[in-house]
Design a protein around this motif. Sequence first.
Motif, PDB file in Angstrom:
ATOM      1  N   ILE A 190     -92.645 -95.905 -42.348  1.00 45.40           N
ATOM      2  CA  ILE A 190     -92.843 -94.538 -42.707  1.00 45.40           C
ATOM      3  C   ILE A 190     -92.510 -94.050 -44.241  1.00 45.40           C
ATOM      4  O   ILE A 190     -93.257 -93.583 -44.999  1.00 45.40           O
ATOM      5  N   HIS A 191     -91.261 -94.997 -44.786  1.00 45.47           N
ATOM      6  CA  HIS A 191     -91.183 -94.926 -46.341  1.00 45.47           C
ATOM      7  C   HIS A 191     -91.732 -96.134 -46.746  1.00 45.47           C
ATOM      8  O   HIS A 191     -91.117 -97.191 -46.356  1.00 45.47           O
ATOM      9  N   ALA A 192     -92.308 -95.749 -47.723  1.00 43.78           N
ATOM     10  CA  ALA A 192     -93.360 -96.920 -48.335  1.00 43.78           C
ATOM     11  C   ALA A 192     -92.744 -97.986 -48.994  1.00 43.78           C
ATOM     12  O   ALA A 192     -93.179 -99.225 -48.815  1.00 43.78           O
ATOM     13  N   ARG A 193     -91.294 -97.808 -49.636  1.00 44.58           N
ATOM     14  CA  ARG A 193     -90.730 -98.980 -50.268  1.00 44.58           C
ATOM     15  C   ARG A 193     -89.921-100.117 -49.384  1.00 44.58           C
ATOM     16  O   ARG A 193     -89.518-100.877 -50.115  1.00 44.58           O
ATOM     17  N   GLU A 194     -89.964 -99.727 -48.417  1.00 43.91           N
ATOM     18  CA  GLU A 194     -89.026-100.635 -47.164  1.00 43.91           C
ATOM     19  C   GLU A 194     -89.940-101.652 -46.563  1.00 43.91           C
ATOM     20  O   GLU A 194     -90.219-101.689 -45.371  1.00 43.91           O
ATOM     21  N   TRP A 195     -90.373-102.576 -47.721  1.00 40.95           N
ATOM     22  CA  TRP A 195     -91.083-103.557 -47.365  1.00 40.95           C
ATOM     23  C   TRP A 195     -90.767-104.822 -46.034  1.00 40.95           C
ATOM     24  O   TRP A 195     -91.467-105.259 -45.510  1.00 40.95           O
ATOM     25  N   TRP A 246     -91.679 -96.289 -54.494  1.00 40.54           N
ATOM     26  CA  TRP A 246     -92.338 -94.914 -53.867  1.00 40.54           C
ATOM     27  C   TRP A 246     -91.769 -95.001 -52.660  1.00 40.54           C
ATOM     28  O   TRP A 246     -91.847 -96.005 -51.686  1.00 40.54           O
ATOM     29  N   ARG A 247     -91.565 -93.800 -52.092  1.00 39.41           N
ATOM     30  CA  ARG A 247     -90.938 -93.568 -50.660  1.00 39.41           C
ATOM     31  C   ARG A 247     -92.170 -92.798 -49.827  1.00 39.41           C
ATOM     32  O   ARG A 247     -92.246 -93.133 -48.525  1.00 39.41           O
ATOM     33  N   LYS A 248     -92.672 -91.795 -50.579  1.00 39.06           N
ATOM     34  CA  LYS A 248     -93.331 -90.859 -49.526  1.00 39.06           C
ATOM     35  C   LYS A 248     -94.738 -91.289 -49.176  1.00 39.06           C
ATOM     36  O   LYS A 248     -94.998 -92.080 -49.464  1.00 39.06           O
ATOM     37  N   ILE A 318     -88.448 -98.106 -37.609  1.00 34.63           N
ATOM     38  CA  ILE A 318     -87.772 -99.019 -38.369  1.00 34.63           C
ATOM     39  C   ILE A 318     -87.795 -98.750 -39.801  1.00 34.63           C
ATOM     40  O   ILE A 318     -88.898 -98.345 -40.511  1.00 34.63           O
ATOM     41  N   HIS A 319     -86.495 -98.507 -40.347  1.00 33.44           N
ATOM     42  CA  HIS A 319     -86.541 -98.456 -41.982  1.00 33.44           C
ATOM     43  C   HIS A 319     -85.701 -99.546 -42.544  1.00 33.44           C
ATOM     44  O   HIS A 319     -84.945-100.161 -41.734  1.00 33.44           O
ATOM     45  N   SER A 320     -85.421 -99.314 -43.939  1.00 32.97           N
ATOM     46  CA  SER A 320     -84.429-100.311 -44.457  1.00 32.97           C
ATOM     47  C   SER A 320     -83.621 -99.214 -45.421  1.00 32.97           C
ATOM     48  O   SER A 320     -84.634 -98.447 -46.043  1.00 32.97           O
ATOM     49  N   HIS A 321     -82.509 -99.551 -45.902  1.00 31.66           N
ATOM     50  CA  HIS A 321     -81.672-100.469 -45.366  1.00 31.66           C
ATOM     51  C   HIS A 321     -80.291-100.153 -45.317  1.00 31.66           C
ATOM     52  O   HIS A 321     -80.081 -98.788 -45.384  1.00 31.66           O
TER      53      HIS A 321
HETATM   54 ZN   LIG Z   1     -86.577 -94.872 -44.536  1.00 27.26          ZN
END
Ligand SMILES: [Zn+2]
Length: 454
Positions: A190-195, A246-248, A318-321
């Motif tokens: 969902i959050h773009a930078r959380e590779w 970028w996150r959004k 699932i996100h990070s971190h």
């Molecule tokens: Zn996140």
Amino acid sequence: MQCIVPWMFTMELKYLVIFAVIDVVFAGKHDIYQGFSVHDVQLRNTADQKILFGMEYQFELDLWEHGMPGQREARVMVSEENRAAFLDALDAEGIEHYVHLTNVPEALEKFDEEQRIWSAGRNNRMIFENFQRYSEINSYIERIAERYPNLVSVVTAGKSFENRDIKYLKISTTNFNDPSKPIYFMNAMIHAREWVTTPVTLYSIYRLVENLRHEDADLRDDVDWIIMPLVNPDGYEYTHTNERLWRKTRSYYPEVNATCYGVDGNRNFDILFNTLGVSANPCAFTYPGHVAFSEPETQYIRDILHEYKDRIQIYMDIHSHGNYVLFGYGDASLTPNAAQLHQVGAAMGAAIDAKKLAKARYYLVGNSASVLYATSGSAQDYGQFVGVPFSYTLELPGYEYSFQVPARYQDQINEETWHGIAASARLAKLYYASRYVPPSPGPSPAAPAPTIAL
Ligand SMILES: [Zn+2]
């Protein structure tokens, strides 16, 4: 005239080449972060944390880590313009801080360089061992569905704002037709930078479909799976091409705001919408959108949750971190099954911890507002709200790298997280037995009406 045109063309080309060279020398890929620095902030107590959170919008901070008073430091990125005032404000409150990164573009360039070496190092890496692009990921999803038609089906949920297909897989030995089986629904990015998040979903697909091990047979036989590896492909691609941090999403609604793009997808769900942990500024990282479900990407998750809500037993966003297993609600209120939520989350965290790297943190488990910070409009809360008994946010490890965990750690993260997913699936399944009511065999044939003698 005849010779002027080619001459002009040659001149133009020359200038183009010169400008291109200048571009390479002076315009690095990460120059947008020129002047930004990252600072660790020591939080002595919740009052310190409140003060820091209060500074977020004033100094346009990017909170890489929110910290935990007395236990975990917060980590904050700040621009050159705001740095002095921000650090002065911390000093004035007696809050200690240390420099983590003085040069963000340089750190990102170092990450890129390591990526280049990693990608060139071996040509037979599995898709979940690296940070593949959108088209590669979608091809893999399609390929798996083609190869295992009796087990896997691919669904295109719809288009992203920028017209990319958003796909998910359904994995089932009974074609999703057996209501006595619970569904495990997981999604990432969902959050773009959380590779590091998408590879974990791809690895889960691999373990369930291509490389099922004997000890995991129950997970495939007794549970149905919905896995959406890339919720926000527009944002993800943008982190590869333009802004690594970028996150959004990448939506653009000029009638609302003509300057800034994107919405924080994990604030865009219709639960406590636009109340906590959000910014009204459309340029901010935590802008929730002008209305709930303004984003097609969040609508697709909503639709899956509604379609299968009677059978989705566990939802894992699932996100990070930071190494957290979090559950609702984002305003610190608890659900009636909070003890069970905690139990399943703790089983997951403990299973991961058993496999973690020595340097990695232990997982913390708890209500998201109590453990981390108050939020509204999150996917986790919406899942809980529609009736999924076990709805979580999972925050994978960042080690010392935050969002730029090198790909060489991905195998480790995939493997340990899979153990957590397996543990949570098994425990959540036990609770499904009390939730699922088998259909009754039907009314027994009516007894013949008694003959009444008059
Ligand atoms: Zn996140």
